[in-house]
Each structure stands twice: as C-alpha cells, then as structure tokens.
Design a protein around this motif. Structure first.
Motif, PDB file in Angstrom:
ATOM      1  N   ALA A 117     -33.277  15.487  11.734  1.00  0.00           N
ATOM      2  CA  ALA A 117     -33.619  14.534  10.662  1.00  0.00           C
ATOM      3  C   ALA A 117     -34.995  13.912  10.853  1.00  0.00           C
ATOM      4  O   ALA A 117     -35.606  13.450   9.887  1.00  0.00           O
ATOM      5  N   THR A 118     -35.489  13.894  12.071  1.00  0.00           N
ATOM      6  CA  THR A 118     -36.830  13.345  12.318  1.00  0.00           C
ATOM      7  C   THR A 118     -37.899  14.303  11.799  1.00  0.00           C
ATOM      8  O   THR A 118     -38.921  13.864  11.247  1.00  0.00           O
ATOM      9  N   GLN A 176     -25.494   5.409   9.511  1.00  0.00           N
ATOM     10  CA  GLN A 176     -24.588   6.552   9.335  1.00  0.00           C
ATOM     11  C   GLN A 176     -23.318   6.304  10.163  1.00  0.00           C
ATOM     12  O   GLN A 176     -23.287   5.406  11.017  1.00  0.00           O
ATOM     13  N   SER A 184     -30.736   3.875  11.052  1.00  0.00           N
ATOM     14  CA  SER A 184     -29.600   4.567  10.433  1.00  0.00           C
ATOM     15  C   SER A 184     -28.336   3.718  10.537  1.00  0.00           C
ATOM     16  O   SER A 184     -28.073   3.106  11.576  1.00  0.00           O
ATOM     17  N   LEU A 242     -37.278   7.999   6.601  1.00  0.00           N
ATOM     18  CA  LEU A 242     -38.361   8.756   7.243  1.00  0.00           C
ATOM     19  C   LEU A 242     -39.206   9.477   6.202  1.00  0.00           C
ATOM     20  O   LEU A 242     -40.440   9.489   6.265  1.00  0.00           O
ATOM     21  N   ASP A 249     -38.805   6.284  14.527  1.00  0.00           N
ATOM     22  CA  ASP A 249     -37.430   6.650  14.183  1.00  0.00           C
ATOM     23  C   ASP A 249     -36.522   5.854  15.121  1.00  0.00           C
ATOM     24  O   ASP A 249     -36.416   6.163  16.315  1.00  0.00           O
ATOM     25  N   SER A 302     -30.011   6.659   3.607  1.00  0.00           N
ATOM     26  CA  SER A 302     -29.978   7.261   4.949  1.00  0.00           C
ATOM     27  C   SER A 302     -31.272   6.974   5.693  1.00  0.00           C
ATOM     28  O   SER A 302     -32.287   6.612   5.081  1.00  0.00           O
ATOM     29  N   CYS A 303     -31.217   7.199   6.995  1.00  0.00           N
ATOM     30  CA  CYS A 303     -32.440   7.105   7.802  1.00  0.00           C
ATOM     31  C   CYS A 303     -33.369   8.269   7.462  1.00  0.00           C
ATOM     32  O   CYS A 303     -34.592   8.131   7.471  1.00  0.00           O
ATOM     33  N   THR A 304     -32.771   9.416   7.154  1.00  0.00           N
ATOM     34  CA  THR A 304     -33.595  10.579   6.778  1.00  0.00           C
ATOM     35  C   THR A 304     -34.442  10.232   5.552  1.00  0.00           C
ATOM     36  O   THR A 304     -35.636  10.565   5.495  1.00  0.00           O
ATOM     37  N   HIS A 362     -31.453   5.448  16.905  1.00  0.00           N
ATOM     38  CA  HIS A 362     -30.627   5.189  18.095  1.00  0.00           C
ATOM     39  C   HIS A 362     -30.812   3.757  18.602  1.00  0.00           C
ATOM     40  O   HIS A 362     -30.231   3.414  19.636  1.00  0.00           O
TER      41      HIS A 362
END
Ligand SMILES: Cc1ncc(COP(=O)(O)O)c(C=O)c1O
Length: 371
Positions: A85-86, A180, A178, A61, A154, A56-58, A157
């Motif tokens: 999540a950021t 997702q 991400s 990070l 991040d 995941s992007c989470t 997007h």
C-alpha cells in the motif's frame, strides 16, 4: 492459538452499538458531523488542525502524492520494507519508486541511502515507521529541505508513537494513518491524512470528494448545491458509520498503546542475550507504539513452524516490495540492509490480547531456543 493480529472492540460492545444504532436510524450515514467530530478528536491527539478523514491509508498516501504534484517522470525515494500500500500509489501516479536501503537494526529507511539516491527527478521522500518505531525524522526532513523535497510519512503502524517527545503525525509535510481492521484501533476501514500546510489541507478537503468543497457549497433556487469543479478529485472520504465506530474506539487508544509497550518492554528484558535472537535497535529519543514486535532470528522458517506447534502465530507481516513483478523494472540492487533485515525478521503477537499468560507462553517458547 495466540493470534498475530486481533480486531479491537471495547469489552462492552454496546459502547459501539448504541451510537451506531443512532446513526443508522438518523437518516444520514454518509460523510457528516460524525466525521467532523472524529477529525477534531484526531487533531487534538496529534496536535494539528489539518486532519482529513478518508476511506483508507492507501487513499491518504495517494492523495498526499497528488498534493506533492507527483506524476509521470518524477521519482519518489521510498522503502521496500513495507506493505504494498505504500508503493503501489507511487506506481499509479506514473512516477518511479527509487528504493533506498533500510537500517538492518530497525527496518526503517536509512537517511544516508536517501541522500545517495537523490537525483534531478526526485520529488518526494516516502518513509514508513516499521512496526511503529519512528524513522530518523530530523535527518530526513533536513535532507528534504536541503533539496526542496516533500516528505510523506506512512504512519499506518505508528498510532501513538513518539519522536523527540512529540506524537508521530506532526513532523513532516504529510502523515498518513490507517484505521483498517487490525490496526491499533479501527473504523472497519479508514485512513487519516495530516497536512502540515493549510493550503494542502484545503485542497485535500476538496480532492477527497470529486474536487468539490462540500462544506462551503451553497444551495441555489433549484434546491441543489452549486459548485464549479476546478480540478478532478476522488471518492476517498470517510462516512459517518466508520467515524461512529472510530469515535467509540478512540478513547481506548492510549490504553491500547500502553498495553503493547508494556508487553514489548517485557519481551525486551526476557530476550536479552539469547544466541538465536537479535533484538532491534532502540534510541532514547523515540518510542514505538508497537503495532509489531519484531525480532531477528536464525532459521526463520523453523522458528515460525516451532512457534506454531507451541500455539503461537508469528509472521513476517510484509514481504519486501521490490521482489513483486510490478516493481521488476526498478533497480533493487545494493540494498544490503534490506537483504539482511528482510531475511531474518519475524514478528510475534504483542497487542492487547496478549495478557500475562499468553506473554509467558511466548517468552518460554522463545527462550527455549528449541527451533
Ligand atoms: C505500512 C502500511 N501502509 C499502508 C497500509 C494501508 O492501510 P489501509 O488498509 O488503511 O489502506 C498498511 C496496511 O496494513 C500498512 O501496513
């Protein structure tokens, strides 16, 4: 109803199913060659070799914060105008998130505010490209250099966005993407960490999987791989099922971004000079890939209800993070840009499912100014 988000799948679903069938039958569905191939393709797209595919992007990070050495007593300057999540990963390190203000015309973190918030405990500047519109990366990286700080972007997007003719992902110390379900393209769930520095990259490869350097371990005479774990890591890696979906989707990314940009350009033209609508600022030196098309409107709740009656989903997508109870102990006063942006912004559908008919429907509803 025109949806706000939609999962992308190629029209010919066999393009995903066929390679998936192969991988499911292959006897290897964990992290393997498909993940390596996916990393290679993403690296060519971004123009950087140091790509780590994750779940995941989470996770990306969280790993970036770890690589920056962020822990108890440190401060991370960040934006509240984002997905939780950021900022939850910052709190989980034991560090303090320090809210910088955002620019009311873009929703992005304001470099001037970052400057004001720097203190002796500051270690990292975290930025988010709202909706895909790139932050002021030159100014932000100059501030970071001046003060010996790291920058984490991040980019959840911002697949395919550009800043000064270079694709987003290669400008700062770390970039986190991400894949997702509802992002520009998807692996089901997934994330990408891009490291500018090769040492960070090598460490990330090992930290993503319990602190084991999986690619360089050797088998011993007992038939098991031998290693020594020198620092504890996570179980953050991507698997070959996710990577296979990603590889089938990735060739569509340029086209998906272009469709979003075409819809957004049309909206920009149609929504000029409407008394109840304010368009976001845009600068010639950067280009959004429009994961979100955001406008600012008068009487937002009425707008959302009105659009819904017209068969169009709209949404604020993310609520400002500083209002959640978990952030109650961190100062969130004096954020005028954030107050302004978060009160009036709203997003309308802009992705590949918005064809000419849907686009007209959205334009006429908004142009009517009937809310
Ligand atoms: C700005 C931002 N950052 C991070 C994330 C988290 O991404 P993931 O679900 O891949 O962990 C999201 C998800 O929507 C997001 O919008």
């Amino acid at each position: 109803m025109i949806p706000m988000h939609k999962v992308f799948m190629p029209e010919n679903i066999e393009e995903v199913i066929d390679p998936l069938r192969e991988i499911l039958k292959s006897g290897w569905i964990g992290e393997g060659n498909k993940v390596l191939e996916f990393e290679k393709q993403i690296g060519e797209f971004i123009g950087c070799r140091n790509i780590v595919a994750l779940n995941s992007c989470t996770s990306a990070l969280q790993l970036a914060l770890r690589l920056c050495g962020v822990g108890v007593g440190d401060e991370v300057i960040t934006t509240a105008m984002t997905c939780m999540a950021t900022n939850e990963p910052i709190v989980l390190t034991g560090a303090t998130p320090v809210w910088a203000d955002v620019q009311p015309g873009t929703g992005n973190i304001d470099p001037e505010s970052i400057r004001e918030k720097i203190g002796i405990r500051t270690k990292v500047i975290m930025v988010v490209h709202w909706g895909g519109y790139p932050c002021d990366l030159d100014e932000i990286n100059a501030i970071a250099q001046e003060h010996g700080l790291k920058v984490i972007e991040d980019c959840a997007h911002a697949w395919g966005s550009k800043y000064k003719d270079k694709i987003i992902g290669c400008h700062s110390d770390f970039a986190c993407f991400s894949t997702q379900a509802i992002k520009h393209f998807t692996t089901g769930d997934g994330g990408i960490l891009v490291c500018k520095n090769s040492e960070d990259y090598e460490r990330a490869r090992s930290l993503k999987w319990f602190g084991i350097d999986r690619e360089h371990r050797h088998e011993n005479n007992l038939g098991v791989a031998e290693w020594d774990i020198v620092e504890a890591g996570y179980k953050f890696h991507m698997n070959d099922i996710a990577a296979t979906i990603g590889l089938a989707q990735f060739p569509y990314l340029d086209d998906l971004v272009t469709k979003r940009q075409t819809n957004a350009a049309y909206f920009d033209e149609c929504f000029q000079n409407l008394p109840k609508v304010e368009l976001l600022n845009q600068s010639d030196d950067r280009k959004s890939s429009y994961w979100l098309y955001t406008i600012k409107v008068q009487d937002r709740e009425r707008f959302i209800k009105f659009m819904s009656h017209k068969g169009i989903s709209t949404s604020i997508v993310h609520a400002r993070n500083d209002k959640h109870s978990i952030f109650a102990n961190y100062n969130s006063t004096g954020l005028k840009g954030l107050d302004d942006f978060s009160k009036s912004m709203v997003c309308v559908p802009v992705g590949q499912w918005v064809g000419a008919d849907e686009r007209e429907k959205i334009v006429w509803a908004i142009k009517s100014q009937d809310w």
